[in-house]
Design an enzyme around this catalytic site. Structure first.
Site, PDB file in Angstrom:
ATOM      1  N   ASP A  92      14.452  -0.533   1.512  1.00 33.22           N
ATOM      2  CA  ASP A  92      15.060  -0.793   2.821  1.00 33.22           C
ATOM      3  C   ASP A  92      16.117  -1.893   2.637  1.00 33.22           C
ATOM      4  O   ASP A  92      17.196  -1.624   2.123  1.00 33.22           O
ATOM      5  CB  ASP A  92      13.916  -1.196   3.763  1.00 33.22           C
ATOM      6  CG  ASP A  92      14.337  -1.365   5.200  1.00 33.22           C
ATOM      7  OD1 ASP A  92      15.256  -0.674   5.639  1.00 33.22           O
ATOM      8  OD2 ASP A  92      13.734  -2.202   5.905  1.00 33.22           O
ATOM      9  N   PHE A 134      12.865   4.299  11.749  1.00 31.08           N
ATOM     10  CA  PHE A 134      11.536   3.937  11.261  1.00 31.08           C
ATOM     11  C   PHE A 134      10.721   5.210  11.026  1.00 31.08           C
ATOM     12  O   PHE A 134      10.514   6.009  11.933  1.00 31.08           O
ATOM     13  CB  PHE A 134      10.827   3.029  12.272  1.00 31.08           C
ATOM     14  CG  PHE A 134       9.560   2.448  11.727  1.00 31.08           C
ATOM     15  CD1 PHE A 134       9.589   1.324  10.912  1.00 31.08           C
ATOM     16  CD2 PHE A 134       8.329   3.044  12.009  1.00 31.08           C
ATOM     17  CE1 PHE A 134       8.414   0.803  10.387  1.00 31.08           C
ATOM     18  CE2 PHE A 134       7.152   2.529  11.487  1.00 31.08           C
ATOM     19  CZ  PHE A 134       7.195   1.401  10.679  1.00 31.08           C
ATOM     20  N   VAL A 135      10.274   5.380   9.792  1.00 23.78           N
ATOM     21  CA  VAL A 135       9.546   6.603   9.438  1.00 23.78           C
ATOM     22  C   VAL A 135       8.100   6.300   9.052  1.00 23.78           C
ATOM     23  O   VAL A 135       7.778   5.180   8.642  1.00 23.78           O
ATOM     24  CB  VAL A 135      10.249   7.362   8.284  1.00 23.78           C
ATOM     25  CG1 VAL A 135      11.613   7.872   8.722  1.00 23.78           C
ATOM     26  CG2 VAL A 135      10.384   6.491   7.038  1.00 23.78           C
ATOM     27  N   LYS A 170       0.813  -1.196   0.000  1.00 27.52           N
ATOM     28  CA  LYS A 170       0.000   0.000   0.000  1.00 27.52           C
ATOM     29  C   LYS A 170       0.865   1.272   0.000  1.00 27.52           C
ATOM     30  O   LYS A 170       0.431   2.313  -0.469  1.00 27.52           O
ATOM     31  CB  LYS A 170      -0.874   0.035   1.260  1.00 27.52           C
ATOM     32  CG  LYS A 170      -1.846  -1.091   1.373  1.00 27.52           C
ATOM     33  CD  LYS A 170      -2.616  -0.948   2.718  1.00 27.52           C
ATOM     34  CE  LYS A 170      -3.503  -2.161   2.933  1.00 27.52           C
ATOM     35  NZ  LYS A 170      -4.097  -2.158   4.284  1.00 27.52           N
ATOM     36  N   GLY A 171       2.062   1.164   0.550  1.00 30.70           N
ATOM     37  CA  GLY A 171       2.866   2.359   0.814  1.00 30.70           C
ATOM     38  C   GLY A 171       3.152   3.249  -0.377  1.00 30.70           C
ATOM     39  O   GLY A 171       3.292   4.456  -0.224  1.00 30.70           O
ATOM     40  N   LYS A 190      17.000   3.712   2.242  1.00 30.89           N
ATOM     41  CA  LYS A 190      17.823   3.511   3.449  1.00 30.89           C
ATOM     42  C   LYS A 190      19.043   2.690   3.052  1.00 30.89           C
ATOM     43  O   LYS A 190      19.041   1.465   3.196  1.00 30.89           O
ATOM     44  CB  LYS A 190      17.027   2.729   4.497  1.00 30.89           C
ATOM     45  CG  LYS A 190      16.036   3.529   5.307  1.00 30.89           C
ATOM     46  CD  LYS A 190      15.445   2.596   6.363  1.00 30.89           C
ATOM     47  CE  LYS A 190      14.335   3.241   7.128  1.00 30.89           C
ATOM     48  NZ  LYS A 190      13.618   2.253   7.967  1.00 30.89           N
ATOM     49  N   ARG A 216      -0.474   6.872   7.246  1.00 29.87           N
ATOM     50  CA  ARG A 216      -0.166   6.936   5.804  1.00 29.87           C
ATOM     51  C   ARG A 216      -0.537   8.294   5.220  1.00 29.87           C
ATOM     52  O   ARG A 216       0.019   8.733   4.220  1.00 29.87           O
ATOM     53  CB  ARG A 216      -0.956   5.855   5.041  1.00 29.87           C
ATOM     54  CG  ARG A 216      -0.547   4.435   5.348  1.00 29.87           C
ATOM     55  CD  ARG A 216      -1.206   3.489   4.347  1.00 29.87           C
ATOM     56  NE  ARG A 216      -1.203   2.111   4.802  1.00 29.87           N
ATOM     57  CZ  ARG A 216      -0.171   1.275   4.665  1.00 29.87           C
ATOM     58  NH1 ARG A 216       0.924   1.681   4.083  1.00 29.87           N
ATOM     59  NH2 ARG A 216      -0.252   0.041   5.108  1.00 29.87           N
ATOM     60  N   ASP A 221       3.196   3.532   6.857  1.00 31.40           N
ATOM     61  CA  ASP A 221       2.345   3.351   8.044  1.00 31.40           C
ATOM     62  C   ASP A 221       3.102   2.863   9.263  1.00 31.40           C
ATOM     63  O   ASP A 221       4.227   2.366   9.169  1.00 31.40           O
ATOM     64  CB  ASP A 221       1.260   2.333   7.744  1.00 31.40           C
ATOM     65  CG  ASP A 221       1.804   0.894   7.753  1.00 31.40           C
ATOM     66  OD1 ASP A 221       2.828   0.657   7.084  1.00 31.40           O
ATOM     67  OD2 ASP A 221       1.236   0.041   8.452  1.00 31.40           O
ATOM     68  N   GLU A 269       7.913   3.006  -5.575  1.00 31.60           N
ATOM     69  CA  GLU A 269       7.904   2.469  -4.212  1.00 31.60           C
ATOM     70  C   GLU A 269       8.061   3.596  -3.187  1.00 31.60           C
ATOM     71  O   GLU A 269       8.618   4.653  -3.486  1.00 31.60           O
ATOM     72  CB  GLU A 269       9.052   1.442  -4.131  1.00 31.60           C
ATOM     73  CG  GLU A 269       9.272   0.723  -2.853  1.00 31.60           C
ATOM     74  CD  GLU A 269       8.109  -0.112  -2.325  1.00 31.60           C
ATOM     75  OE1 GLU A 269       7.020   0.447  -2.140  1.00 31.60           O
ATOM     76  OE2 GLU A 269       8.317  -1.305  -2.034  1.00 31.60           O
ATOM     77  N   ASP A 270       7.564   3.355  -1.990  1.00 32.84           N
ATOM     78  CA  ASP A 270       7.710   4.343  -0.921  1.00 32.84           C
ATOM     79  C   ASP A 270       9.125   4.374  -0.351  1.00 32.84           C
ATOM     80  O   ASP A 270       9.715   5.420  -0.156  1.00 32.84           O
ATOM     81  CB  ASP A 270       6.696   4.088   0.209  1.00 32.84           C
ATOM     82  CG  ASP A 270       6.698   2.644   0.701  1.00 32.84           C
ATOM     83  OD1 ASP A 270       7.470   1.817   0.168  1.00 32.84           O
ATOM     84  OD2 ASP A 270       5.926   2.327   1.620  1.00 32.84           O
TER      85      ASP A 270
HETATM   86  P1  5GP Z   1      12.509  -4.226   1.903  1.00 35.31           P
HETATM   87  O1  5GP Z   1      13.247  -3.250   1.046  1.00 35.31           O
HETATM   88  O2  5GP Z   1      13.173  -4.398   3.246  1.00 35.31           O
HETATM   89  O3  5GP Z   1      12.263  -5.561   1.250  1.00 35.31           O
HETATM   90  O4  5GP Z   1      11.053  -3.745   2.214  1.00 35.31           O
HETATM   91  C1  5GP Z   1      10.611  -2.471   2.032  1.00 35.31           C
HETATM   92  C2  5GP Z   1       9.290  -2.337   2.729  1.00 35.31           C
HETATM   93  O5  5GP Z   1       9.488  -2.345   4.150  1.00 35.31           O
HETATM   94  C3  5GP Z   1       8.651  -1.006   2.411  1.00 35.31           C
HETATM   95  O6  5GP Z   1       7.836  -1.090   1.276  1.00 35.31           O
HETATM   96  C4  5GP Z   1       7.873  -0.715   3.684  1.00 35.31           C
HETATM   97  O7  5GP Z   1       6.616  -1.332   3.611  1.00 35.31           O
HETATM   98  C5  5GP Z   1       8.683  -1.377   4.782  1.00 35.31           C
HETATM   99  N1  5GP Z   1       9.545  -0.400   5.479  1.00 35.31           N
HETATM  100  C6  5GP Z   1      10.890  -0.345   5.456  1.00 35.31           C
HETATM  101  N2  5GP Z   1      11.351   0.699   6.198  1.00 35.31           N
HETATM  102  C7  5GP Z   1      10.252   1.315   6.702  1.00 35.31           C
HETATM  103  C8  5GP Z   1      10.063   2.470   7.535  1.00 35.31           C
HETATM  104  O8  5GP Z   1      10.987   3.174   7.997  1.00 35.31           O
HETATM  105  N3  5GP Z   1       8.771   2.799   7.830  1.00 35.31           N
HETATM  106  C9  5GP Z   1       7.711   2.083   7.379  1.00 35.31           C
HETATM  107  N4  5GP Z   1       6.498   2.501   7.728  1.00 35.31           N
HETATM  108  N5  5GP Z   1       7.851   0.988   6.583  1.00 35.31           N
HETATM  109  C10 5GP Z   1       9.107   0.621   6.248  1.00 35.31           C
END
Ligand code: 5GP
Length: 180
Positions: A102, A151-152, A42-43, A130, A164, A158, A98-99
């Site tokens: 990470d 964590f943001v 959803k992000g 990140k 959100r 969310d 993407e939001d």
């Molecule tokens: P990754 O890159 O670790 O596979 O996953 C990314 C997902 O982790 C993002 O789409 C989001 O949903 C979640 N995520 C990672 N860091 C954060 C953060 O700081 N805040 C929030 N709300 N979600 C995060």
């Protein structure tokens, strides 16, 4: 008004400016291409909505919702597709919107799936990044802001499905987490 917020990391104005800047770059790079933007739910929906409205080229938009299977498969990056695309992507230039990037595990797996389905190219546009958290061998092609390992919430992101709708990216006060 936002008394649960510890700190605003990126303001509404900064997000707006950066989104327009990214859209200009993408409009230029995809001038003669068949661009499909895939918004990751959803992000990613808030950023995607602002981003596509700042594009000056033709674009089609589709949505996907993915989630990790859980701790055991977390390191392998295998994801479950909860909502799949509506249309075929064969021959299209795909841009994943993407939001936040990470660990990169989700998108590195998704990118492989989209290439296997016959997309001509698959690139990644993320408003937040990140870099210190990266595990997978993947880098975004278009990045809004590099942020520290905190964590943001806000601008689509969310905590327990809330926040959100905040127009900025911020950090919650520690007592908010204590309630859970
Ligand atoms: P990754 O890159 O670790 O596979 O996953 C990314 C997902 O982790 C993002 O789409 C989001 O949903 C979640 N995520 C990672 N860091 C954060 C953060 O700081 N805040 C929030 N709300 N979600 C995060």
């Amino acid at each position: 008004m936002y008394d649960y917020i510890e700190k605003v990391l990126i303001s509404e104005e900064e997000l707006k400016e950066k989104t327009i800047e990214l859209a200009h770059m993408v409009s230029n790079d995809y001038k003669d291409k068949k661009l499909l933007v895939i918004s990751i739910l959803k992000g990613g929906f808030v950023f995607t909505a602002d981003f596509i409205r700042a594009l000056s080229i033709d674009v089609t938009v589709d949505f996907m919702s993915v989630s990790s299977y859980g701790a055991a498969t977390r390191t392998s990056g295998v994801v479950q597709i909860r909502k799949d695309l509506d249309n075929d992507i064969k021959g299209l230039d795909v841009l994943i919107c993407e939001d936040i990037l990470d660990t990169g595990l989700t998108l590195s797996y998704l990118k492989k799936i989209l290439i296997a389905r016959g997309a001509k190219t698959v690139k990644i546009c993320t408003i937040l990044n990140k870099p210190d958290r990266r595990v997978a061998d993947i880098e975004p092609d278009y990045v809004g802001f590099d942020i520290p390992d905190e964590f943001v919430v806000g601008y689509g992101l969310d905590f327990a499905e809330k926040y959100r709708n905040l127009p900025f990216v911020g950090i919650l006060k520690p007592e908010v987490y204590a309630e859970y």
